[in-house]
Design an enzyme around this catalytic site. Structure first.
Site, PDB file in Angstrom:
ATOM      1  N   CYS A  20       0.597  -1.590  -0.116  1.00 44.14           N
ATOM      2  CA  CYS A  20      -0.195   0.020   0.293  1.00 44.14           C
ATOM      3  C   CYS A  20       0.773   1.612   0.176  1.00 44.14           C
ATOM      4  O   CYS A  20       0.417   2.176  -0.326  1.00 44.14           O
ATOM      5  CB  CYS A  20      -0.954  -0.207   1.070  1.00 44.14           C
ATOM      6  N   GLU A  33     -13.099  -1.442  -0.745  1.00 46.28           N
ATOM      7  CA  GLU A  33     -11.736  -0.709  -1.725  1.00 46.28           C
ATOM      8  C   GLU A  33     -11.325  -1.909  -2.413  1.00 46.28           C
ATOM      9  O   GLU A  33     -10.961  -2.134  -3.512  1.00 46.28           O
ATOM     10  CB  GLU A  33     -10.271  -0.705  -0.579  1.00 46.28           C
ATOM     11  N   HIS A  50     -12.278   9.513 -10.119  1.00 47.82           N
ATOM     12  CA  HIS A  50     -10.502   9.746 -10.676  1.00 47.82           C
ATOM     13  C   HIS A  50      -9.632  10.736 -10.554  1.00 47.82           C
ATOM     14  O   HIS A  50      -9.421  11.085 -11.104  1.00 47.82           O
ATOM     15  CB  HIS A  50     -11.379  10.031 -12.480  1.00 47.82           C
TER      16      HIS A  50
END
Length: 117
Positions: free
Chosen positions: A25, A107, A69
């Site tokens: 991550c 996620e 985005h």
């Protein structure tokens, strides 16, 4: 208690650069996020709703305009973990709709974080 939920989707990148470089991550990566807002009320309003789902379109507009985005490290003032995002969306929603009880953020299909005071 009556409870309703509504689900929202967006895609974004982030990087948890406070983690060790060997942590996956810590690298730049992205997710297809799911945000679920939960509202609760002991009684229904005059229309028979906890809250009209249509009113929650403001959250979709906020997500689309601010998060979709985007690179979350540039958007949030805190680490862009699902936990922090759940609290962020909760506070944003609670300021508009007093019935908000919790917000969950996913996620991946198998992971969820929830903020519920």
């Amino acid at each position: 208690m009556f409870r309703i939920t509504k689900e929202f989707h967006f895609s974004a990148s982030h990087q948890l650069d406070h983690l060790p470089a060997c942590h996956q991550c810590a690298r730049l990566h992205g997710h297809n996020y799911i945000v679920v807002v939960e509202l609760a009320a002991a009684d229904l309003n005059a229309d028979g709703f906890v809250r009209d789902y249509h009113e929650l379109a403001a959250l979709k507009d906020y997500i689309d305009g601010t998060f979709d985005h985007r690179h979350l490290n540039d958007v949030l003032d805190c680490p862009s973990t699902a936990e922090h995002m759940a609290r962020h969306f909760y506070l944003w929603c609670k300021a508009r709709w007093p019935e908000v009880a919790a917000v969950k953020v996913s996620e991946t299909p198998k992971t969820w974080a929830e903020y519920r005071p």
